[in-house]
Write an enzyme that holds these catalytic residues in place. Structure first.
Site, PDB file in Angstrom:
ATOM      1  N   ALA A 168       3.952  -1.650  11.716  1.00  6.78           N
ATOM      2  CA  ALA A 168       2.524  -1.720  11.362  1.00  6.78           C
ATOM      3  C   ALA A 168       1.671  -1.733  12.639  1.00  6.78           C
ATOM      4  O   ALA A 168       1.310  -0.664  13.149  1.00  6.78           O
ATOM      5  CB  ALA A 168       2.289  -2.944  10.496  1.00  6.78           C
ATOM      6  N   ARG A 169       1.366  -2.913  13.137  1.00  7.60           N
ATOM      7  CA  ARG A 169       0.640  -3.051  14.395  1.00  7.60           C
ATOM      8  C   ARG A 169       1.212  -4.251  15.139  1.00  7.60           C
ATOM      9  O   ARG A 169       1.527  -5.275  14.514  1.00  7.60           O
ATOM     10  CB  ARG A 169      -0.864  -3.270  14.149  1.00  7.60           C
ATOM     11  CG  ARG A 169      -1.653  -1.993  13.839  1.00  7.60           C
ATOM     12  CD  ARG A 169      -1.746  -1.077  15.054  1.00  7.60           C
ATOM     13  NE  ARG A 169      -2.538   0.102  14.808  1.00  7.60           N
ATOM     14  CZ  ARG A 169      -2.049   1.281  14.397  1.00  7.60           C
ATOM     15  NH1 ARG A 169      -0.751   1.417  14.158  1.00  7.60           N
ATOM     16  NH2 ARG A 169      -2.852   2.313  14.215  1.00  7.60           N
ATOM     17  N   GLY A 229       0.833  -1.208   0.000  1.00  9.56           N
ATOM     18  CA  GLY A 229       0.000   0.000   0.000  1.00  9.56           C
ATOM     19  C   GLY A 229       0.864   1.254   0.000  1.00  9.56           C
ATOM     20  O   GLY A 229       2.017   1.232  -0.451  1.00  9.56           O
ATOM     21  N   HIS A 253       6.306   3.335  19.393  1.00 12.41           N
ATOM     22  CA  HIS A 253       5.217   3.693  18.467  1.00 12.41           C
ATOM     23  C   HIS A 253       5.380   5.139  17.992  1.00 12.41           C
ATOM     24  O   HIS A 253       4.442   5.948  18.072  1.00 12.41           O
ATOM     25  CB  HIS A 253       3.846   3.465  19.113  1.00 12.41           C
ATOM     26  CG  HIS A 253       2.772   3.181  18.105  1.00 12.41           C
ATOM     27  ND1 HIS A 253       1.710   2.355  18.334  1.00 12.41           N
ATOM     28  CD2 HIS A 253       2.620   3.632  16.827  1.00 12.41           C
ATOM     29  CE1 HIS A 253       0.926   2.319  17.266  1.00 12.41           C
ATOM     30  NE2 HIS A 253       1.455   3.094  16.329  1.00 12.41           N
ATOM     31  N   ILE A 284       2.441   3.000   2.360  1.00 15.13           N
ATOM     32  CA  ILE A 284       3.720   2.988   3.090  1.00 15.13           C
ATOM     33  C   ILE A 284       4.683   1.986   2.457  1.00 15.13           C
ATOM     34  O   ILE A 284       5.846   2.306   2.199  1.00 15.13           O
ATOM     35  CB  ILE A 284       3.486   2.695   4.591  1.00 15.13           C
ATOM     36  CG1 ILE A 284       2.586   3.775   5.196  1.00 15.13           C
ATOM     37  CG2 ILE A 284       4.816   2.618   5.341  1.00 15.13           C
ATOM     38  CD1 ILE A 284       2.082   3.484   6.595  1.00 15.13           C
ATOM     39  N   GLU A 322      -0.201  -2.866  23.645  1.00 21.01           N
ATOM     40  CA  GLU A 322      -0.100  -1.414  23.856  1.00 21.01           C
ATOM     41  C   GLU A 322      -1.422  -0.973  24.465  1.00 21.01           C
ATOM     42  O   GLU A 322      -2.452  -1.554  24.150  1.00 21.01           O
ATOM     43  CB  GLU A 322       0.117  -0.712  22.515  1.00 21.01           C
ATOM     44  CG  GLU A 322       1.515  -0.950  21.977  1.00 21.01           C
ATOM     45  CD  GLU A 322       1.749  -0.189  20.677  1.00 21.01           C
ATOM     46  OE1 GLU A 322       1.300   0.961  20.562  1.00 21.01           O
ATOM     47  OE2 GLU A 322       2.357  -0.771  19.790  1.00 21.01           O
TER      48      GLU A 322
END
Ligand code: GLV
Length: 331
Positions: A241-242, A159, A295, A161, A271
C-alpha cells in the site's frame, strides 16, 4: 490556445503519444531519466497549465505557487495521491486526477499474492541458498515453509485491490478471508465468504495480513507496536500500500524479537530515499524473513502503459472541457 503540459519524468509511450498528437497541447518531458530535483521542478512548472506528476514528487503549495495562476490541473501518474496537497489544490480550484485503471488493481493484487507465496515457500531464501552452492542434495527437512492453502488471510482494506486479492486467494486456494475496513462491505462478504473483524481481531486470527488502504492521517502507522503484538508469531505481514501505513521501527522490533514470522514490503516509510531512515535500512539485516521489492507492485508493461493512457485520457478530457475519468474529489 495552446495548453502546456509538464511531464516530470518519461513514462511508457502510449499516453505520451496521445498527448503529443493533440495539436492544442505543448508537451514538455523532463529531459533526464531520474527523479526531478525539487529546484528543477520549481523552475520547470513555471507558467505550465498541467503537471503530469509521478508519486516521487511532492506537489505542494510551493510547486503550485511556482507554477503560478496558469496551473489548472495535476494529473498524477499513480493511483495513490498522497504526494499531492489536495487542500491547497482545492483552494486554487485545480483539477486533480490519479491513474486508476483496472490493470493497476490486478497488477498490485498479483504482486501481493506473489509476496504471500514467496514468504510461505521461502522462495528468495531458497534462491540464495542454491546460488551460493549450498544445495548438496535433497533433504527431508530442508528450508521448510508453510502451506498457503487453507490458511487465513486478513485483508486491511476491501477496495478494488483488496477485493482482487480476496477473490484470487479464496477461489484459487481455499483461503479463509477476514477483513476490516471503515465500514462493512456486504458485496465483499458475500462474494468471498469474508468475515468482518475489528483490526485487532483480524490480526489475532490471520496467518497472512495484507494491507490495501490509502495513506491518510487515519492510516499512518496503522500497523504499530501495539497491533503487531496482537499478531500470531507464525504470521506474515505484506505491505503493497504505502510505507507510512507501517511503523517501520515497530516492525523491525517485532521481526528482531521473533514476534512475527516475516514480512514482505514493496513500500517504505522513507521513499524515494529508501534506507535513509534507520528503521527502513534495518530491514536489510533481516535478509531471510523479509522480502523487499522497490515499489514495483504495479510495474508490468501492460499496467504501466494503461496508467500512461489513463493519465493522458484525464488530461485530454480536461482540455475538452469534460470531466476527467479519474478526477479526485475533495476528501
Ligand atoms: C503506486 O504505488 C501507485 O499509487 O500507483
Amino acid at each position: 490556445m495552446t495548453i502546456s503540459v509538464f511531464v516530470t519524468r518519461e513514462i511508457p509511450d502510449e499516453g505520451l503519444e496521445m498527448l503529443k498528437h493533440n495539436k492544442s497541447l505543448r508537451v514538455e518531458v523532463y529531459e533526464k531519466n531520474r527523479i526531478i530535483p525539487r529546484s528543477e521542478l520549481l523552475r520547470h512548472v513555471k507558467g505550465k497549465n498541467v503537471i503530469l506528476s509521478m508519486l516521487t514528487e511532492k506537489i505542494d503549495k510551493g510547486v503550485m505557487e511556482a507554477a503560478g495562476s496558469s496551473l489548472k490541473m495535476v494529473a498524477n501518474y499513480a493511483v495513490g495521491f498522497d504526494n499531492i496537497d489536495l487542500k491547497e489544490a482545492a483552494k486554487r480550484k485545480l483539477v486533480v486526477t490519479n491513474a486508476a485503471h483496472p490493470n493497476v488493481s490486478e497488477a498490485v493484487a498479483e504482486h501481493a499474492i506473489a509476496l504471500i507465496f514467496a514468504l510461505a515457500h521461502r522462495i528468495v531464501e531458497s534462491d540464495h541458498y542454491t546460488r551460493m552452492g549450498k544445495y548438496k542434495g535433497w533433504e527431508p527437512q530442508l528450508l521448510l515453509g508453510t502451506d498457503v492453502m487453507g490458511k487465513t488471510l486478513g485483508l486491511i482494506g476491501s477496495g478494488a485491490i483488496g477485493s482482487l486479492v480476496a477473490r484470487r486467494m479464496y477461489e484459487g486456494f481455499g483461503v479463509k478471508i477476514l477483513y476490516t475496513d471503515v465500514k462493512r462491505n456486504p458485496t465483499f462478504e458475500k462474494a468471498y465468504k469474508a468475515i468482518y473483524k475489528t483490526k485487532i481481531q483480524l490480526l489475532r486470527e490471520s496467518d497472512f495480513v495484507s494491507l490495501h488502504v490509502p495513506l491518510l492521517p487515519s492510516t499512518k502507522h496503522l500497523i504499530n507496536d501495539r497491533v503487531l503484538r496482537a499478531m500470531k508469531k507464525t504470521a506474515f505481514l505484506i505491505n503493497t500500500a504505502r510505507g507510512p501505513v507501517v511503523d517501520s521501527a515497530a516492525l523491525v522490533r517485532a521481526l528482531k524479537s521473533g514476534r512475527l514470522a516475516g514480512a514482505a514490503l514493496d513500500v517504505f516509510e522513507d521513499e524515494p530515499a529508501f534506507a535513509r531512515r534507520k528503521s527502513d535500512a534495518q530491514y536489510l539485516q533481516h535478509a531471510w524473513n523479509v522480502i523487499l521489492t522497490p515499489h514495483t507492485a504495479s510495474a508490468t508493461i501492460e499496467t504501466r502503459q494503461a496508467m500512461s493512457r489513463a493519465a493522458a485520457e484525464n488530461i485530454l478530457a480536461f482540455v475538452r472541457g469534460k470531466r476527467p475519468p479519474n478526477k479526485i474529489e475533495k476528501r
